[in-house]
Design an enzyme around this catalytic site. Structure first.
Site, mmCIF file in Angstrom:
data_model
loop_
_atom_site.group_PDB
_atom_site.id
_atom_site.type_symbol
_atom_site.label_atom_id
_atom_site.label_comp_id
_atom_site.label_asym_id
_atom_site.label_seq_id
_atom_site.Cartn_x
_atom_site.Cartn_y
_atom_site.Cartn_z
ATOM 1 N N SER A 94 0.712 -1.234 0.013
ATOM 2 C CA SER A 94 -0.161 0.122 0.044
ATOM 3 C C SER A 94 0.892 1.183 0.054
ATOM 4 C CB SER A 94 -0.838 -0.001 1.383
ATOM 5 O OG SER A 94 -1.704 -1.221 1.475
HETATM 6 N N1 SAH Z 1 -0.534 -5.347 3.962
HETATM 7 C C1 SAH Z 1 0.485 -5.713 2.811
HETATM 8 C C2 SAH Z 1 -0.189 -5.228 1.466
HETATM 9 C C3 SAH Z 1 -1.509 -6.163 1.307
HETATM 10 S S1 SAH Z 1 -2.225 -6.382 -0.616
HETATM 11 C C4 SAH Z 1 1.571 -5.061 2.716
HETATM 12 O O1 SAH Z 1 2.100 -4.275 3.896
HETATM 13 O O2 SAH Z 1 2.436 -5.235 1.579
HETATM 14 C C5 SAH Z 1 -3.207 -7.464 0.039
HETATM 15 C C6 SAH Z 1 -2.927 -8.727 0.388
HETATM 16 O O3 SAH Z 1 -4.066 -9.600 0.811
HETATM 17 C C7 SAH Z 1 -2.313 -9.426 -0.691
HETATM 18 O O4 SAH Z 1 -1.036 -10.131 -0.616
HETATM 19 C C8 SAH Z 1 -3.292 -10.527 -1.166
HETATM 20 O O5 SAH Z 1 -2.819 -11.797 -1.498
HETATM 21 C C9 SAH Z 1 -3.900 -10.916 0.246
HETATM 22 N N2 SAH Z 1 -5.224 -11.369 0.517
HETATM 23 C C10 SAH Z 1 -6.197 -11.190 -0.669
HETATM 24 N N3 SAH Z 1 -7.402 -11.989 0.108
HETATM 25 C C11 SAH Z 1 -7.036 -12.495 1.173
HETATM 26 C C12 SAH Z 1 -7.762 -13.430 2.233
HETATM 27 N N4 SAH Z 1 -8.714 -13.680 1.703
HETATM 28 N N5 SAH Z 1 -6.912 -13.540 3.185
HETATM 29 C C13 SAH Z 1 -5.743 -13.419 3.533
HETATM 30 N N6 SAH Z 1 -4.862 -12.562 2.550
HETATM 31 C C14 SAH Z 1 -5.732 -12.275 1.599
#
Ligand code: SAH
Length: 240
Positions: A94
């Protein structure tokens, strides 16, 4: 003003594209010459403080955690820019301001157990680990869960547990959590997360489909209070 913003963004993505296309052995050497600490200070003052983030502990954590360690080597020079960045598997880390805003909304004091859904690169988890007692983070893509776990261990974090799975279901074995942060967007707030939120707890979550609203949910005497913060764009929550 808006036009300038769009032009800047186009230029940034062009640099990003070229960086990906032209990665070679010189990348590591070039990165060694970058003053990341300077870039981090500038990020905090120009992108985060300037937009109204005041919590001193949040600002300190953003100054401390080396964001460039959480992005692919080829784009480390862009790690402190005002934008989300690709981390592989069609996912993104993000924008720094959004990380700071969501973290500030959790009002962490230091003794909390925090749940994060969407570990991604592990950057947000590292920020949380600087500010709370224990961090539990769930990632659905196995490769990302593994690389984040490896990196967080390498950086010395001992208060973060990474788990691969569907975050929609939360982590009932260790609930309740004083704070829950969701960094992927479900269409509706997952019921299990509400159940796993502690009394007086705070949940920060983007809700919606293509465009989402960042929401802050607080639980007081078993009742929920909901507040819309700002419109945001996150990757969708994947369901298995
Ligand atoms: N917080 C992260 C950014 C996340 S991007 C950082 O600091 O880098 C969102 C993430 O959520 C992605 O890696 C994606 O694979 C994950 N995601 C999507 N659906 C999900 C679910 N149902 N459970 C856990 N993770 C999930």
């Amino acid at each position: 003003m808006e036009v300038k913003k769009v032009i800047n963004l186009v230029i940034l993505w062009l640099i990003l594209f070229i960086s990906f296309a032209s990665a070679d052995d010189a990348t590591t050497e070039a990165n060694l010459k970058i003053d990341f600490q300077f870039l981090r200070k500038r990020m905090v003052s120009q992108q985060i403080q300037a937009r109204g983030i005041k919590d001193k502990r949040v600002l300190e954590a953003m100054l401390k955690v080396e964001r460039h360690r959480f992005v692919p080597e080829r784009i480390q020079h862009l790690a402190y820019e005002d934008t989300p960045l690709p981390i592989g598997y069609s996912q993104t880390i993000s924008q720094p301001y959004i990380v700071a805003l969501m973290t500030e909304l959790l009002e962490l004091k230091g003794d909390e157990k925090v749940l994060e859904i969407g570990t991604g690169s592990g950057y947000q988890a590292a920020i949380l680990a600087e500010l709370a007692k224990e961090v539990y983070t769930i990632e659905i893509i196995p490769e990302l869960a593994q690389s984040a776990e490896r990196l967080l261990k390498e950086l010395g974090y001992q208060n973060i547990q990474v788990r691969c799975g569907d975050g929609y279901l939360g982590w009932p074995q260790v609930a309740p959590f004083e704070a829950i942060i969701v960094t992927c967007a479900p269409e509706k707030i997952p019921e299990p997360l509400i159940e796993q939120l502690a009394e007086e707890g705070r949940l920060v979550i983007p809700v919606g489909t293509t465009y989402q609203e960042l929401k802050l949910i607080t639980k007081k005497k078993g009742k929920l209070q909901e507040k819309s913060i700002i419109p945001v764009r996150f990757v969708p929550m994947i369901r298995r």
